[in-house]
Design a protein around this motif. Structure first.
Motif, PDB file in Angstrom:
ATOM      1  N   ALA A 194       0.907  -1.261   0.012  1.00 24.41           N
ATOM      2  CA  ALA A 194       0.049  -0.011   0.112  1.00 24.41           C
ATOM      3  C   ALA A 194       0.830   1.290  -0.014  1.00 24.41           C
ATOM      4  N   GLN A 195       1.915   1.128   0.039  1.00 22.55           N
ATOM      5  CA  GLN A 195       2.936   2.212  -0.139  1.00 22.55           C
ATOM      6  C   GLN A 195       3.976   2.199  -1.433  1.00 22.55           C
ATOM      7  N   SER A 196       4.660   3.214  -1.727  1.00 16.69           N
ATOM      8  CA  SER A 196       5.444   3.442  -2.645  1.00 16.69           C
ATOM      9  C   SER A 196       6.922   3.632  -2.244  1.00 16.69           C
ATOM     10  N   LEU A 197       7.365   2.550  -1.690  1.00 19.62           N
ATOM     11  CA  LEU A 197       8.690   2.608  -1.076  1.00 19.62           C
ATOM     12  C   LEU A 197       9.909   2.717  -2.295  1.00 19.62           C
ATOM     13  N   GLN A 198      11.161   3.422  -1.789  1.00 24.21           N
ATOM     14  CA  GLN A 198      12.146   3.701  -2.791  1.00 24.21           C
ATOM     15  C   GLN A 198      13.207   2.651  -2.357  1.00 24.21           C
ATOM     16  N   LYS A 199      14.079   2.100  -3.248  1.00 26.45           N
ATOM     17  CA  LYS A 199      14.959   1.216  -3.194  1.00 26.45           C
ATOM     18  C   LYS A 199      16.238   2.106  -2.912  1.00 26.45           C
ATOM     19  N   VAL A 200      16.826   1.889  -1.729  1.00 30.89           N
ATOM     20  CA  VAL A 200      18.292   2.628  -1.426  1.00 30.89           C
ATOM     21  C   VAL A 200      19.356   1.753  -1.252  1.00 30.89           C
ATOM     22  N   ASP A 201      20.484   2.494  -1.464  1.00 31.61           N
ATOM     23  CA  ASP A 201      21.699   1.668  -1.377  1.00 31.61           C
ATOM     24  C   ASP A 201      22.074   2.305   0.000  1.00 31.61           C
ATOM     25  N   PHE A 202      22.656   1.242   0.918  1.00 33.12           N
ATOM     26  CA  PHE A 202      23.080   1.396   2.131  1.00 33.12           C
ATOM     27  C   PHE A 202      24.449   0.740   2.343  1.00 33.12           C
ATOM     28  N   ILE A 203      25.160   1.822   2.629  1.00 30.11           N
ATOM     29  CA  ILE A 203      26.528   1.888   2.793  1.00 30.11           C
ATOM     30  C   ILE A 203      27.205   0.904   4.396  1.00 30.11           C
ATOM     31  N   TYR A 204      27.605  -0.099   3.951  1.00 31.65           N
ATOM     32  CA  TYR A 204      28.272  -0.862   4.983  1.00 31.65           C
ATOM     33  C   TYR A 204      29.663  -0.529   5.597  1.00 31.65           C
ATOM     34  N   GLU A 205      30.560  -0.379   4.413  1.00 30.10           N
ATOM     35  CA  GLU A 205      32.181  -0.016   4.757  1.00 30.10           C
ATOM     36  C   GLU A 205      32.414   0.881   3.645  1.00 30.10           C
ATOM     37  N   ILE A 206      33.482   1.760   4.018  1.00 29.51           N
ATOM     38  CA  ILE A 206      34.045   2.571   3.076  1.00 29.51           C
ATOM     39  C   ILE A 206      35.855   2.442   3.059  1.00 29.51           C
ATOM     40  N   ASP A 207      36.510   3.295   2.167  1.00 33.30           N
ATOM     41  CA  ASP A 207      37.886   3.108   2.312  1.00 33.30           C
ATOM     42  C   ASP A 207      38.328   3.924   3.585  1.00 33.30           C
ATOM     43  N   GLY A 208      38.500   3.530   4.603  1.00 33.54           N
ATOM     44  CA  GLY A 208      38.920   4.626   5.765  1.00 33.54           C
ATOM     45  C   GLY A 208      40.124   5.300   5.438  1.00 33.54           C
ATOM     46  N   ASP A 209      41.135   4.580   5.133  1.00 30.21           N
ATOM     47  CA  ASP A 209      42.440   5.395   4.776  1.00 30.21           C
ATOM     48  C   ASP A 209      42.303   6.183   3.910  1.00 30.21           C
ATOM     49  N   LYS A 210      41.491   6.219   2.594  1.00 29.53           N
ATOM     50  CA  LYS A 210      41.570   7.014   1.733  1.00 29.53           C
ATOM     51  C   LYS A 210      40.663   8.207   2.313  1.00 29.53           C
ATOM     52  N   LEU A 211      39.794   7.871   3.189  1.00 28.61           N
ATOM     53  CA  LEU A 211      39.035   8.977   3.622  1.00 28.61           C
ATOM     54  C   LEU A 211      39.907   9.946   4.333  1.00 28.61           C
ATOM     55  N   LYS A 212      40.583   9.406   5.216  1.00 31.26           N
ATOM     56  CA  LYS A 212      41.711  10.371   5.822  1.00 31.26           C
ATOM     57  C   LYS A 212      42.765  10.932   5.100  1.00 31.26           C
ATOM     58  N   ALA A 213      42.984  10.448   4.046  1.00 26.04           N
ATOM     59  CA  ALA A 213      43.854  11.144   3.098  1.00 26.04           C
ATOM     60  C   ALA A 213      43.321  12.201   2.485  1.00 26.04           C
ATOM     61  N   GLN A 214      41.987  11.949   2.080  1.00 18.19           N
ATOM     62  CA  GLN A 214      41.248  13.138   1.550  1.00 18.19           C
ATOM     63  C   GLN A 214      41.029  14.367   2.476  1.00 18.19           C
ATOM     64  N   ILE A 215      40.571  13.980   3.803  1.00 18.31           N
ATOM     65  CA  ILE A 215      40.256  15.052   4.737  1.00 18.31           C
ATOM     66  C   ILE A 215      41.561  15.780   4.852  1.00 18.31           C
ATOM     67  N   LYS A 216      42.571  15.155   4.942  1.00 21.58           N
ATOM     68  CA  LYS A 216      44.143  15.817   5.135  1.00 21.58           C
ATOM     69  C   LYS A 216      44.063  16.757   3.926  1.00 21.58           C
ATOM     70  N   GLU A 217      43.934  16.359   2.905  1.00 23.56           N
ATOM     71  CA  GLU A 217      44.001  17.158   1.626  1.00 23.56           C
ATOM     72  C   GLU A 217      43.532  18.325   1.574  1.00 23.56           C
ATOM     73  N   SER A 218      42.086  17.987   1.935  1.00 20.05           N
ATOM     74  CA  SER A 218      41.039  19.140   1.561  1.00 20.05           C
ATOM     75  C   SER A 218      41.249  20.320   2.710  1.00 20.05           C
TER      76      SER A 218
END
Length: 395
Positions: free
Chosen positions: A358-382
């Motif tokens: 009875a509802q029109s729900l949307q299909k979503v992408d649910f993130i379990y894991e990201i590249d943590g080392d790359k995240l920290k490198a990009q935060i540092k650069e930014s």
């Protein structure tokens, strides 16, 4: 999941090794150049984005990440979540001024109130179903706490606490109070090109959805920080901080707004809930970033702290390019909007065969894991080499 859980459990016994004053998501607590080419070949460079968040003194990293990736930041919106929309909007403007970015990135104030809830009805719900470890803007008003450098809660939504502006009070003015209408305007100006980012409550996104029936479908997509699944047990023992890390204030402060936004027909919806607890800053990392000194690295070093994970930053990082995500799944999503439910504001997931009819729900992408080392490198650069308005003009 194991990496995120171990980080949370370790947090309860870790000793505080941060600077004396820490502001993280609006809360005051006592207390190498090799990566610079990471984003140069990003396939998503040039993406247009609007960032809606409950901005704070050290909350600027999401838009710096987007700028560093070559994205076109159309503007910021301040919402009511950790504090009132006016306070968070002014934080957004003030932190842009730190990097001389306010002349090319406007800030719009969002709605003062969620679609339904008020501080009084929120606190009544807590009386019925138990307190949240973090109550955001709807915590009881505490002027003494504000005087110590905390953003305002409850009381008058137009009240501004200048003592909370560790980045300095803004010199400029907000672009306007009509954030939902502005979002609709931008999406219609650039159909199919604008990604909507929400790191706070979804109220303003919901208002845009209701204002224009085609708004969601004309965007590039929606990414949110929030939407935890299967973390109830983590809220039952240990410190209240552990419960805080696994509770969903961004959705629970406006469940109806979250439902309206997350069931709208966005071309793509990305949920960054559990994964947002994966990567924590350390004092060693703060020191490393601060090796290059500027306004942003100073605020990061002095006020970010090591108590909370990279919540909003992980959400932004997750959509910068596909390789940043290491593990994800997809399902149909709903939001509990029953006020008499102890799970009011929590998300509910369904597989195709069992989803409601009875509802029109949307299909979503649910993130379990990201590249943590790359995240920290990009935060540092930014942070160390933030983009300027001159850089943006050359994109």
């Amino acid at each position: 999941m194991k990496r995120a859980l171990s980080g949370v459990l370790a947090l309860a016994t870790a000793s505080l090794a941060a600077p004396s004053s820490v502001v993280r998501h609006g809360r005051t607590l006592p207390l190498d150049l090799a990566s610079r080419s990471l984003n140069s070949s990003s396939s998503t460079a040039g993406t247009k984005i609007i960032l809606d968040n409950d901005w704070s003194s050290a909350g600027f990293i999401p838009y710096l990440l987007a700028l560093n990736a070559g994205w076109d930041v159309l503007g910021l919106i301040g919402d009511t979540s950790n504090s009132w929309a006016l306070q968070t909007s002014l934080h957004g403007l003030a932190t842009l001024e730190v990097g001389n970015l306010s002349s090319c990135i406007p800030v719009y104030k969002g709605s003062d109130y969620p679609l339904i809830l008020t501080p009084e009805t929120f606190q009544t719900w807590e009386d019925l179903h138990g307190d949240l470890a973090w109550q955001g803007a709807f915590a009881a008003e505490n002027l003494t706490y504000e005087a110590l450098g905390n953003d305002p809660t409850s009381g008058d939504p137009e009240r501004v606490s200048r003592s909370a502006f560790f980045e300095g009070y803004p010199n400029g003015t907000l672009a306007g109070n009509h954030s939902a209408a502005w979002m609709v305007e931008q999406v219609r100006k650039y159909p199919g090109e604008v990604l909507i980012y929400s790191g706070g409550a979804l109220t303003n996104v919901a208002l845009a959805v209701k204002l224009d029936p085609e708004f969601a479908s004309l965007t590039k997509g929606l990414v949110i920080m929030g939407g935890y699944l299967d973390v109830t047990l983590l809220q039952t023992s240990g410190s209240t901080l552990q419960a805080d890390l696994n509770s969903d204030i961004n959705l629970k402060i406006d469940p109806e707004g979250a439902k309206a936004a997350l069931t709208a027909d966005f071309p793509k919806i990305t949920i960054v809930g559990n994964a947002a607890n994966q990567v924590f800053p350390t004092q060693e990392y703060l020191d490393e970033v601060y090796e290059v000194k500027n306004g942003y690295t100073s605020l990061f070093y002095e006020h970010y702290g090591t108590e909370f994970p990279f919540w909003d930053e992980t959400a932004m990082f997750s959509v910068l390019e596909p390789s940043n995500v290491l593990n994800s799944t997809s399902f149909y999503l709903d939001v509990d909007i029953a006020y008499n439910s102890p799970y009011y504001g929590n998300i509910i997931g369904y597989q195709e065969a069992l989803k409601p009819r009875a509802q029109s729900l949307q299909k979503v992408d649910f993130i379990y894991e990201i590249d943590g080392d790359k995240l920290k490198a990009q935060i540092k650069e930014s942070l160390q080499y933030p983009k300027t308005c001159a850089d943006l003009a050359s994109f």
